[in-house]
Every structure is written in structure tokens, then in C-alpha cells.
Design an enzyme around this catalytic site. Structure first.
Site, PDB file in Angstrom:
ATOM      1  N   ILE A  60       7.939   6.695  17.228  1.00  0.00           N
ATOM      2  CA  ILE A  60       7.570   7.661  15.494  1.00  0.00           C
ATOM      3  C   ILE A  60       6.262   8.530  15.934  1.00  0.00           C
ATOM      4  O   ILE A  60       6.360   9.592  15.666  1.00  0.00           O
ATOM      5  CB  ILE A  60       7.442   6.711  14.796  1.00  0.00           C
ATOM      6  CG1 ILE A  60       8.562   5.812  14.410  1.00  0.00           C
ATOM      7  CG2 ILE A  60       7.053   7.359  13.172  1.00  0.00           C
ATOM      8  CD1 ILE A  60       9.816   6.269  14.099  1.00  0.00           C
TER       9      ILE A  60
ATOM     10  N   ARG B  53       0.302  14.591  13.080  1.00  0.00           N
ATOM     11  CA  ARG B  53       0.897  14.255  11.747  1.00  0.00           C
ATOM     12  C   ARG B  53       1.204  15.623  10.998  1.00  0.00           C
ATOM     13  O   ARG B  53       0.382  15.942  10.017  1.00  0.00           O
ATOM     14  CB  ARG B  53      -0.179  13.445  10.892  1.00  0.00           C
ATOM     15  CG  ARG B  53      -0.616  12.242  11.499  1.00  0.00           C
ATOM     16  CD  ARG B  53       0.402  10.949  11.643  1.00  0.00           C
ATOM     17  NE  ARG B  53       0.938  10.411  10.415  1.00  0.00           N
ATOM     18  CZ  ARG B  53       0.134   9.735   9.691  1.00  0.00           C
ATOM     19  NH1 ARG B  53      -1.033   9.105  10.210  1.00  0.00           N
ATOM     20  NH2 ARG B  53       0.620   9.027   8.420  1.00  0.00           N
ATOM     21  N   PRO B  54       1.929  16.450  11.432  1.00  0.00           N
ATOM     22  CA  PRO B  54       2.126  17.741  10.672  1.00  0.00           C
ATOM     23  C   PRO B  54       2.560  17.761   9.520  1.00  0.00           C
ATOM     24  O   PRO B  54       3.498  16.497   9.071  1.00  0.00           O
ATOM     25  CB  PRO B  54       3.254  18.497  11.801  1.00  0.00           C
ATOM     26  CG  PRO B  54       3.616  17.420  12.493  1.00  0.00           C
ATOM     27  CD  PRO B  54       2.654  16.562  12.670  1.00  0.00           C
ATOM     28  N   VAL B  55       2.962  18.469   8.474  1.00  0.00           N
ATOM     29  CA  VAL B  55       3.482  18.627   7.385  1.00  0.00           C
ATOM     30  C   VAL B  55       4.445  19.581   6.975  1.00  0.00           C
ATOM     31  O   VAL B  55       4.893  19.956   6.025  1.00  0.00           O
ATOM     32  CB  VAL B  55       2.521  18.567   6.011  1.00  0.00           C
ATOM     33  CG1 VAL B  55       1.723  17.347   5.957  1.00  0.00           C
ATOM     34  CG2 VAL B  55       1.313  19.861   6.245  1.00  0.00           C
ATOM     35  N   ASP B  56       4.958  20.246   8.074  1.00  0.00           N
ATOM     36  CA  ASP B  56       6.041  21.379   8.166  1.00  0.00           C
ATOM     37  C   ASP B  56       7.175  20.897   7.378  1.00  0.00           C
ATOM     38  O   ASP B  56       8.022  21.799   6.636  1.00  0.00           O
ATOM     39  CB  ASP B  56       6.223  21.636   9.439  1.00  0.00           C
ATOM     40  CG  ASP B  56       6.658  20.558  10.509  1.00  0.00           C
ATOM     41  OD1 ASP B  56       6.167  19.368  10.486  1.00  0.00           O
ATOM     42  OD2 ASP B  56       7.880  20.639  11.261  1.00  0.00           O
ATOM     43  N   LEU B  57       7.675  19.567   7.427  1.00  0.00           N
ATOM     44  CA  LEU B  57       8.962  19.176   6.660  1.00  0.00           C
ATOM     45  C   LEU B  57       8.470  18.968   5.385  1.00  0.00           C
ATOM     46  O   LEU B  57       9.538  19.283   4.505  1.00  0.00           O
ATOM     47  CB  LEU B  57       9.405  18.226   7.595  1.00  0.00           C
ATOM     48  CG  LEU B  57       9.711  18.157   8.900  1.00  0.00           C
ATOM     49  CD1 LEU B  57      10.343  16.830   9.644  1.00  0.00           C
ATOM     50  CD2 LEU B  57      10.761  19.366   9.368  1.00  0.00           C
TER      51      LEU B  57
ATOM     52  N   ARG C 296      -8.491  -0.451   4.610  1.00  0.00           N
ATOM     53  CA  ARG C 296      -8.061   0.455   4.081  1.00  0.00           C
ATOM     54  C   ARG C 296      -6.593  -0.023   3.601  1.00  0.00           C
ATOM     55  O   ARG C 296      -5.827   0.290   2.812  1.00  0.00           O
ATOM     56  CB  ARG C 296      -7.707   1.598   5.138  1.00  0.00           C
ATOM     57  CG  ARG C 296      -8.790   2.279   5.404  1.00  0.00           C
ATOM     58  CD  ARG C 296      -8.485   3.824   6.054  1.00  0.00           C
ATOM     59  NE  ARG C 296      -7.349   4.384   5.524  1.00  0.00           N
ATOM     60  CZ  ARG C 296      -7.002   5.409   5.989  1.00  0.00           C
ATOM     61  NH1 ARG C 296      -7.284   6.040   7.102  1.00  0.00           N
ATOM     62  NH2 ARG C 296      -6.145   6.004   5.099  1.00  0.00           N
TER      63      ARG C 296
ATOM     64  N   CYS D 125      -4.803  12.628  12.948  1.00  0.00           N
ATOM     65  CA  CYS D 125      -5.436  11.515  12.667  1.00  0.00           C
ATOM     66  C   CYS D 125      -5.398  10.630  14.010  1.00  0.00           C
ATOM     67  O   CYS D 125      -4.899  11.336  15.136  1.00  0.00           O
ATOM     68  CB  CYS D 125      -4.909  10.593  11.381  1.00  0.00           C
ATOM     69  SG  CYS D 125      -3.478   9.841  11.927  1.00  0.00           S
TER      70      CYS D 125
ATOM     71  N   ASP E 129       4.551   0.503  11.975  1.00  0.00           N
ATOM     72  CA  ASP E 129       3.479   0.137  11.543  1.00  0.00           C
ATOM     73  C   ASP E 129       3.197  -1.405  11.799  1.00  0.00           C
ATOM     74  O   ASP E 129       1.910  -2.033  11.559  1.00  0.00           O
ATOM     75  CB  ASP E 129       3.406   0.146  10.024  1.00  0.00           C
ATOM     76  CG  ASP E 129       3.308   1.548   9.535  1.00  0.00           C
ATOM     77  OD1 ASP E 129       3.567   1.827   8.282  1.00  0.00           O
ATOM     78  OD2 ASP E 129       2.966   2.325  10.410  1.00  0.00           O
TER      79      ASP E 129
ATOM     80  N   LYS F 197       0.710  -1.044   0.012  1.00  0.00           N
ATOM     81  CA  LYS F 197      -0.062  -0.037   0.075  1.00  0.00           C
ATOM     82  C   LYS F 197       1.040   1.361  -0.109  1.00  0.00           C
ATOM     83  O   LYS F 197       0.672   2.106  -0.641  1.00  0.00           O
ATOM     84  CB  LYS F 197      -0.736  -0.122   1.443  1.00  0.00           C
ATOM     85  CG  LYS F 197      -1.538   1.327   1.459  1.00  0.00           C
ATOM     86  CD  LYS F 197      -2.548   1.322   2.669  1.00  0.00           C
ATOM     87  CE  LYS F 197      -1.773   1.564   4.001  1.00  0.00           C
ATOM     88  NZ  LYS F 197      -1.509   3.115   4.116  1.00  0.00           N
ATOM     89  N   ASN F 198       1.904   1.354   0.970  1.00  0.00           N
ATOM     90  CA  ASN F 198       2.671   2.479   0.944  1.00  0.00           C
ATOM     91  C   ASN F 198       3.731   2.802  -0.206  1.00  0.00           C
ATOM     92  O   ASN F 198       4.415   3.667  -0.033  1.00  0.00           O
ATOM     93  CB  ASN F 198       3.379   2.435   2.336  1.00  0.00           C
ATOM     94  CG  ASN F 198       2.505   2.508   3.430  1.00  0.00           C
ATOM     95  OD1 ASN F 198       1.059   3.059   3.083  1.00  0.00           O
ATOM     96  ND2 ASN F 198       2.717   2.451   4.813  1.00  0.00           N
TER      97      ASN F 198
ATOM     98  N   ARG G 242      -4.653  10.877   4.304  1.00  0.00           N
ATOM     99  CA  ARG G 242      -3.491  12.011   4.495  1.00  0.00           C
ATOM    100  C   ARG G 242      -2.528  11.783   3.154  1.00  0.00           C
ATOM    101  O   ARG G 242      -1.913  12.850   2.708  1.00  0.00           O
ATOM    102  CB  ARG G 242      -2.658  11.579   5.785  1.00  0.00           C
ATOM    103  CG  ARG G 242      -3.600  11.572   7.001  1.00  0.00           C
ATOM    104  CD  ARG G 242      -2.767  11.023   8.022  1.00  0.00           C
ATOM    105  NE  ARG G 242      -1.535  12.099   7.980  1.00  0.00           N
ATOM    106  CZ  ARG G 242      -1.650  13.386   8.323  1.00  0.00           C
ATOM    107  NH1 ARG G 242      -2.567  14.041   8.837  1.00  0.00           N
ATOM    108  NH2 ARG G 242      -0.569  14.035   8.191  1.00  0.00           N
TER     109      ARG G 242
END
Ligand code: EPZ
Length: 429
Positions: free
Chosen positions: A338, A131-135, A408, A126, A316, A22-23, A102
């Protein structure tokens, strides 16, 4: 909402086909936006997230054609997608779609690289963390993008195209590395990515981008160098096997006892996980058909594990390992480094009679002789499958509610397990 009913106590014997990852599938589908030609992906798993991403991509004008079954294909062969982003008709990814998955936020990189602009909803948090996206934003800015946050959307512009640059991630981020790779592939000049994620899915995507004409070196290591090119072409790529699905079913066999061939699985994608499972008492060996896993007799032994970016023990698989350790002969410790809230499965495992104490990011698990089946609730994708693992060994019946989380990320889970002797069925409704 569908539920899954399990009657525990059955050993698992036989074979389980491991689906495409999936990933890797999600970023590979997103990479189709980088070219006006057709990208063909083989071994794509039939998952809810894949279907949702098809819808999200079609919002940008991407055509996704699912190849029909070829003669002789079994029901478990992955599907083939023909993905054509010949014309991008919309560079906006709306909140109502991005908030449902996401990873769709990652469309920001190919949209910006190819179209010079992108307006993508911030994904929001979530169940497992903020789960920030700053990077991811930092990476795009390092390649010359102008970024504004406006009304919950990230508005990115690069009217004169992106320029190669230095990106040094202060912490390992899979999404950040995917974002940097896809943006750098079409940037003008050379990009060096330091402290890149080393997950096998990163290398799988980089291999596909190189087939499309990109010039990427070092994917899979912590330093990746990208020579930008002006255009990418179509290609054909087979998605690598899912290492998290592999580890999950290996733990199910360790939990119930038995002997199962995990078809198409590859040990090198999951070495740390397999080392931990061997310490817990699972036998495994590699064959040309895949990975054979077995536990016949012998008690489950306790382990001490801390989740880490690849090649460390994967976050995971943390919930699944915890389920397994509830029946080990002694005390185990699992530390999650993580995500800040990835212990939602603990209270549900306690409902089976498990003995788990939480202290910050460390869970201490006192093994018990037997779990007892109970009605439980799935909260996120990997937590939900940890409940299935517990139920497979528990005395009596378990009902797992809200299994849409399972759908999912695990293709035909109940079919794959019942084919090996588990008493498991889906109750639709
Ligand atoms: C990917 O998520 C996976 N998802 C996750 O799998 C996986 O758990 C995670 O990588 C870690 O391996 C997909 O590949 C679709 P990260 P991602 O960026 O990219 C922090 C599953 O169950 N961070 O590597 O979102 C972040 O909060 C899912 O299949 C920032 O602080 O994860 C986390 O603490 C769950 N700022 C850490 O880094 C950022 O800009 C690692 O996150 C980005 C991340």
C-alpha cells in the site's frame, strides 16, 4: 517530549476496552460540515488527532462541544461530541494545519459541496510515503468541480453546485472514497463510485450520512451508488470500535502470552488479521462482551502476509505483525503493497536484536529466541506501537522516545496495558 519506559517479560491478563475508531471519527467529524444542524458523535476516542481536527474545524466556524461525563461512565467510555457547522465562515484550510494531519485535507469535499468553493492546502508527504491526492481531485472533477493548484493549495469551485457522475478509481483509496461520498451526497443527480474502498470505516461514515438524510447504497462493497439530495440534517451516530487498536492489542497478547478480553471489539471488522494471528498461534473467540484473545504455551509460528485493501490484511497492522514475527519459531515474510516507505520500524526493531532483511517491498524476518530491551525512536503512528509490542517481550528495559506519534492513534495505551500486568510507564518531559 514524553517517553515510555517498559520492562519486558510480563504476561498480559485481564481486559482492555477498545476505543472508537480513529479512522472513522476523523471523516465523521468532517462530515459535520455538510449540514447547518448539529451532528452528535458518541464513543469518540480521546486522541491527539481528534483534538487537532477540532481546531481545524473551528477555523471554518464549526463549534465542537465535548459532552461531559454522564453518571456511571468509566474513564474509558468514549467522549460525546456535539458538532455544529451552522455557518461556515471560512472555506480555506491553511498549510500550517493541514500539514499536521493529512486527513484534514478531506474537508475539501463538504466545503465544496455545501459552499461551492474550497481552498485547501496540499497536505505534503509524510513518513510512510508521498501520499498524493490526485485521485481525490479526480473524483471532485468527475462531479463537475473546477480545480486549480495555486501556491501549494488546491482551489476548487462549483458555483452552480456539483453534479452526479461516474467515478472509477484506478486504485483503491480510502480518502478518495470518503471524498467522493461526501461530495456526491449533496450533488445534483446520481453518482456511481467504482472500485470504492471497502474498509468498515467507509460503511460507518455512509451509515451516518444516511441518518443525516443522504441516499447511499452499497457502502462496504466496491460499487457505491449515491442519489444526491439538496440538504442534510443533524443526526446522532456511535463510532464503531477501532479494528486497528483491536489487532494491535491482540498482537501484544500473542507476543507476551496471556489471556485478555478486548471489550467491544468485533471480529468481523478484522477477520483476515485474526486468521493470520490464529495461524501464528493466537487463540480467539467472540463473546457478547467482545473478543477474547489468548496464547498459553505453544511457540509463535511464522507467517507469510501481503498487505491489501480491506478485506485483506491491513497495512496499519503491518509494523505490529513484524514485531510479533521477530520471536516466531522460523522465517516469516511480510510484503507491504500500500505505501512505498512503511518499513521505518525495521531499523528500530533490529536494535532489539531482531533479524530482518529488506528486499524492496518484502521483509524477511528470522525469528530469534529473545529480544533485548534498548532505547528506540518512534517514527510514525503504527511503527511506534510495534516498538511497544517488541519491548513488552524483550529482556530488560526499553525506552521509547517521541511517543507523541503513539498519542495520535492509541488512547491511554500505557494505562490499558499496565491494567493487564505490563510494567510500562510514561515519563513526562
Ligand atoms: C487511510 O489513509 C488511513 N487514514 C490510513 O491510516 C491507512 O493506512 C490508509 O487509508 C490505507 O488503508 C485515515 O483513514 C485517516 P489511501 P489514506 O488513499 O486515505 C495512494 C493510520 O495509521 N493514493 O487508501 O490517505 C496512496 O499513496 C493511517 O491510521 C494515490 O496514489 O490512504 C497509497 O499508496 C496511515 N492517490 C494508496 O493509494 C490518491 O489520490 C492507498 O492510500 C490517494 C491515494
Amino acid at each position: 517530549m514524553d517517553r515510555i519506559r517498559i520492562a519486558g517479560g510480563k504476561r498480559l491478563n485481564g481486559s482492555i476496552p477498545i476505543s472508537g475508531a480513529k479512522n472513522a471519527t476523523l471523516p465523521l467529524m468532517i462530515a459535520s460540515l455538510l449540514t447547518d444542524q448539529t451532528l452528535i458523535l458518541d464513543n469518540v476516542p480521546r486522541l491527539a488527532d481528534v483534538g487537532l481536527l477540532q481546531r481545524i474545524l473551528s477555523n471554518h466556524g464549526v463549534d465542537v462541544m465535548t459532552g461531559g461525563k454522564r453518571p456511571g461512565e468509566t474513564q474509558y467510555d468514549g467522549q460525546t461530541l456535539h458538532i455544529s457547522a451552522e455557518r461556515v465562515i471560512d472555506t480555506t484550510a491553511p498549510y500550517e494545519l493541514v500539514s499536521r494531519m493529512r486527513a484534514s485535507f478531506w474537508v475539501i469535499a463538504p466545503l465544496l459541496a455545501r459552499m461551492g468553493e474550497a481552498k485547501v492546502s496540499l497536505p505534503g508527504g509524510c513518513a510512510i510515503g508521498t501520499r498524493p491526492v490526485d485521485l481525490l481531485i479526480m473524483a471532485l472533477e468527475r462531479l463537475g468541480a473546477d480545480i486549480d493548484i495555486d501556491g501549494g493549495y488546491v482551489v476548487a469551485r462549483a458555483k452552480n453546485g456539483l453534479k452526479g457522475g461516474e467515478i472509477n478509481f484506478p486504485k483503491v483509496t480510502v480518502g478518495g472514497t470518503h471524498t467522493a461520498l461526501m461530495a456526491a451526497a449533496l450533488a445534483n443527480g446520481t453518482t456511481v463510485i467504482e472500485n470504492a474502498a471497502r474498509e468498515p470505516e467507509i460503511k460507518d461514515v455512509a451509515d451516518c450520512l444516511n441518518k443525516m438524510g443522504a441516499k447511499i447504497n452499497g457502502a462496504g462493497s466496491s460499487q457505491i451508488v449515491v442519489e444526491g439530495v439538496s440538504k442534510l440534517n443533524g443526526a446522532r451516530h456511535r463510532v464503531l470500535p477501532d479494528r486497528i487498536e483491536t489487532g494491535t492489542y491482540a498482537m501484544a497478547v500473542a507476543m507476551t502470552g496471556g489471556d485478555v478480553m478486548l471489550e467491544n471489539a468485533r471480529a468481523e471488522l478484522l477477520q483476515e488479521g485474526l486468521d493470520v494471528l490464529a495461524a501464528a498461534g493466537l487463540e480467539y473467540n467472540e463473546t457478547n462482551r467482545g473478543l477474547r484473545v489468548a496464547r498459553n504455551g505453544g511457540a509463535l509460528k511464522p507467517v507469510e502476509v501481503t498487505t491489501q485493501p480491506f478485506p485483506g490484511f491491513p497495512t496499519d497492522l503491518q509494523a505490529q505483525l513484524m514485531a510479533l514475527m521477530t520471536c516466531a519459531s522460523g522465517t516469516s515474510r511480510i510484503t507491504e503493497t500500500i505505501f512505498e516507505n512503511r518499513f521505518m520500524h525495521v531499523q528500530e526493531l533490529v536494535r532489539f536484536g531482531a533479524r530482518i532483511q529488506l528486499d524492496g517491498e518484502t521483509a524477511t524476518i528470522e525469528g530469534v529466541d529473545k529480544l533485548k530491551g534498548a532505547p528506540v525512536m518512534a517514527t510514525d503512528l503504527r511503527a511506534s506501537v510495534s516498538l511497544v509490542i517488541a519491548a513488552l517481550a524483550a529482556d530488560g528495559e526499553t525506552m521509547v522516545n517521541r511517543v507523541y506519534h503513539l498519542d495520535r492513534g492509541f488512547e491511554r495505551l500505557e494505562d490499558k496495558l499496565s491494567a493487564c500486568g505490563a510494567e510500562i510507564e510514561r515519563i513526562v518531559g
